[in-house]
Enzyme design. Structure first.
Site, PDB file in Angstrom:
ATOM      1  N   LYS A 151     -12.363  -2.009   6.930  1.00  0.00           N
ATOM      2  CA  LYS A 151     -11.637  -2.945   7.779  1.00  0.00           C
ATOM      3  C   LYS A 151     -12.087  -2.834   9.237  1.00  0.00           C
ATOM      4  O   LYS A 151     -12.519  -3.812   9.811  1.00  0.00           O
ATOM      5  CB  LYS A 151     -10.130  -2.736   7.651  1.00  0.00           C
ATOM      6  CG  LYS A 151      -9.594  -3.410   6.382  1.00  0.00           C
ATOM      7  CD  LYS A 151      -8.933  -2.495   5.430  1.00  0.00           C
ATOM      8  CE  LYS A 151      -8.599  -3.181   4.110  1.00  0.00           C
ATOM      9  NZ  LYS A 151      -7.903  -2.305   3.189  1.00  0.00           N
ATOM     10  N   TRP A 197       0.829  -1.211   0.000  1.00  0.00           N
ATOM     11  CA  TRP A 197       0.000   0.000   0.000  1.00  0.00           C
ATOM     12  C   TRP A 197       0.864   1.262   0.000  1.00  0.00           C
ATOM     13  O   TRP A 197       0.506   2.255  -0.629  1.00  0.00           O
ATOM     14  CB  TRP A 197      -0.989   0.002   1.168  1.00  0.00           C
ATOM     15  CG  TRP A 197      -2.002  -1.093   1.052  1.00  0.00           C
ATOM     16  CD1 TRP A 197      -2.166  -2.161   1.885  1.00  0.00           C
ATOM     17  CD2 TRP A 197      -2.996  -1.253   0.016  1.00  0.00           C
ATOM     18  NE1 TRP A 197      -3.183  -2.965   1.432  1.00  0.00           N
ATOM     19  CE2 TRP A 197      -3.715  -2.434   0.297  1.00  0.00           C
ATOM     20  CE3 TRP A 197      -3.339  -0.510  -1.128  1.00  0.00           C
ATOM     21  CZ2 TRP A 197      -4.762  -2.883  -0.521  1.00  0.00           C
ATOM     22  CZ3 TRP A 197      -4.383  -0.968  -1.935  1.00  0.00           C
ATOM     23  CH2 TRP A 197      -5.077  -2.136  -1.624  1.00  0.00           C
ATOM     24  N   ASP A 207      -1.806   6.629   6.237  1.00  0.00           N
ATOM     25  CA  ASP A 207      -2.854   5.730   5.772  1.00  0.00           C
ATOM     26  C   ASP A 207      -3.112   4.757   6.920  1.00  0.00           C
ATOM     27  O   ASP A 207      -2.278   3.906   7.208  1.00  0.00           O
ATOM     28  CB  ASP A 207      -2.362   4.994   4.520  1.00  0.00           C
ATOM     29  CG  ASP A 207      -3.337   3.932   4.035  1.00  0.00           C
ATOM     30  OD1 ASP A 207      -4.409   3.760   4.649  1.00  0.00           O
ATOM     31  OD2 ASP A 207      -3.010   3.268   3.023  1.00  0.00           O
TER      32      ASP A 207
HETATM   33  C1  LIG Z   1      -7.319  -1.817   2.074  1.00  0.00           C
HETATM   34  C2  LIG Z   1      -6.278  -0.805   2.096  1.00  0.00           C
HETATM   35  C3  LIG Z   1      -6.219   0.243   1.160  1.00  0.00           C
HETATM   36  C4  LIG Z   1      -7.129   0.326  -0.033  1.00  0.00           C
HETATM   37  O1  LIG Z   1      -8.364   0.743   0.255  1.00  0.00           O
HETATM   38  P1  LIG Z   1      -9.504   0.888  -0.835  1.00  0.00           P
HETATM   39  O2  LIG Z   1     -10.592   1.424   0.011  1.00  0.00           O
HETATM   40  O3  LIG Z   1      -9.769  -0.472  -1.406  1.00  0.00           O
HETATM   41  O4  LIG Z   1      -9.041   1.843  -1.867  1.00  0.00           O
HETATM   42  C5  LIG Z   1      -5.254   1.202   1.311  1.00  0.00           C
HETATM   43  N1  LIG Z   1      -4.369   1.147   2.316  1.00  0.00           N
HETATM   44  C6  LIG Z   1      -4.374   0.145   3.224  1.00  0.00           C
HETATM   45  C7  LIG Z   1      -3.365   0.136   4.315  1.00  0.00           C
HETATM   46  C8  LIG Z   1      -5.332  -0.855   3.135  1.00  0.00           C
HETATM   47  O5  LIG Z   1      -5.349  -1.853   4.040  1.00  0.00           O
END
Ligand SMILES: *Cc1c(COP(=O)(O)O)cnc(C)c1O
Length: 365
Positions: free
Chosen positions: A200, A106, A176
């Site tokens: 999540k 990511w 993030d």
């Molecule tokens: C799942 C995830 C993403 C992507 O998220 P989307 O909502 O599918 O764009 C980005 N960063 C991390 C750390 C993730 O776990």
């Protein structure tokens, strides 16, 4: 299926488990939402009934994460992935550079997206170990003139998580937190901006939470598409256009559930206990199972591990599936196994998995 009726042991990496009580409440309220004669999805986003849902969700998140008035809490769309572009579009000016700390897939995506908008460089990276660890704070190199420093607080695919964040002083720190937001207390005031897709830990997919320090809004580029300007969403309380109302409603209910089950401290404790059950099964297996992440970088959310040989690993995954464990296959880029034990994954599910791991080992050594 298993001992929770029709509910399976859901270890999916995202979208992932939601609290059963939240789903039941949503079901109960679905047809006639609080006397409105319609579902929450059918309400106008300009109605008082919806606005209460919206503002309550923001207030709950503020309270649970101790977010001060210096910050705006926004709901946007496009997932974490749109934030990879929105961050540089808003903050990466031509005369500055952005520093990215690389701790997994990511981070790489965030980095390559930012490259489209300006000068970026890597402030640290654990790629040469296949992202087994989080770089130590003194490995992180950045300049006082940088536009920002970006990190991924929890690495969903590799199963590592930051314990302690770098102090970046006047350089804005952006994180993030898609896969560990609200899993433990975080000092929000270390960050200029935090973003997280909801699917999540917070709710269903379709809503993305942005926590942004108000002074960042003044810095932001105004010559970009309206919907990609943080300032527009902030000025309009995330109601500039139609927000994902049903997702925000569910997110609010997930936050109520956190509150009702003892708040963030109790949740942190449950997450630690849940992860320990599975890490203990790994560590006490004499190498039958072994983790991908270095022990001191281990994630409480995504627990990645291997079985000592590939045939056995296949057998493990097949048998686990038969026993009602869902989502245990590792991401295709790392292979192996991954149990995602997000907030709403019950203790009982982790207990059952750790017991299954022990009995599988006994039957196969
Ligand atoms: C799942 C995830 C993403 C992507 O998220 P989307 O909502 O599918 O764009 C980005 N960063 C991390 C750390 C993730 O776990």
């Amino acid at each position: 299926m298993n001992h929770q009726g029709t509910r399976t042991y859901n270890f999916n990496a995202g979208p992932s488990a939601l609290p059963l009580t939240v789903l039941e409440k949503a079901q109960q309220e679905l047809i006639d939402f609080r006397g409105s004669g319609m579902s929450v999805m059918e309400l106008s986003h300009r109605s008082a009934t919806y606005e209460e849902v919206h503002n309550q969700a923001i207030a709950n998140l503020r309270k649970l994460m101790s977010i001060s008035d210096e910050y705006e809490v926004l709901f946007v769309q496009g997932g974490g992935s749109t934030q990879f572009a929105m961050v540089p579009m808003n903050f990466l000016t031509p005369e500055k550079k952005a520093a990215y700390i690389m701790t997994g897939a990511w981070s790489e995506k965030a980095f390559s997206e930012a490259k489209l908008f300006g000068q970026v460089y890597q402030a640290a990276s654990s790629k040469d170990s296949n992202y087994r660890y989080i770089p130590s704070l003194d490995e992180v190199k950045f300049e006082a003139s940088d536009a920002y420093v970006h990190l991924t607080s929890n690495n969903t695919i590799f199963g590592t998580q930051w314990r302690e964040f770098p102090n970046t002083g006047d350089v804005p720190l952006i994180a993030d937190m898609s896969s560990d937001i609200l899993s433990k207390p975080i000092a929000v005031n270390k960050f200029a901006l935090i973003y997280a897709g909801a699917q999540k830990n917070l709710g269903p997919s379709g809503v993305t939470v942005v926590i942004i320090r108000k002074d960042m809004l003044e810095l932001a580029n105004k010559n970009i598409p309206t919907m990609l300007q943080y300032g527009i969403h902030a000025k309009n309380n995330s109601l500039y256009n139609t927000p994902p109302t049903f997702g925000i409603y569910l997110l609010g209910e997930v936050l109520n559930w956190v509150e009702e089950t003892g708040g963030l401290d109790a949740l942190t404790k449950r997450n630690e206990e849940k992860a320990k059950l599975i890490y203990d099964a790994i560590d006490q297996s004499n190498g039958f199972y072994y983790g991908h992440a270095d022990v001191n970088s281990r994630s409480l959310m995504n627990l990645t591990f291997r079985v000592k040989d590939e045939e056995l690993e296949k057998k493990f995954l097949a048998e686990a599936k038969k026993e009602g464990f869902v989502g245990l296959n590792g991401h295709r880029s790392v292979g192996g196994c991954r149990a995602s034990a997000y907030n709403a994954v019950p203790y009982e599910a982790c207990k059952a998995l750790s017991q299954f791991m022990v009995s599988f080992q006994q039957a196969n050594s």
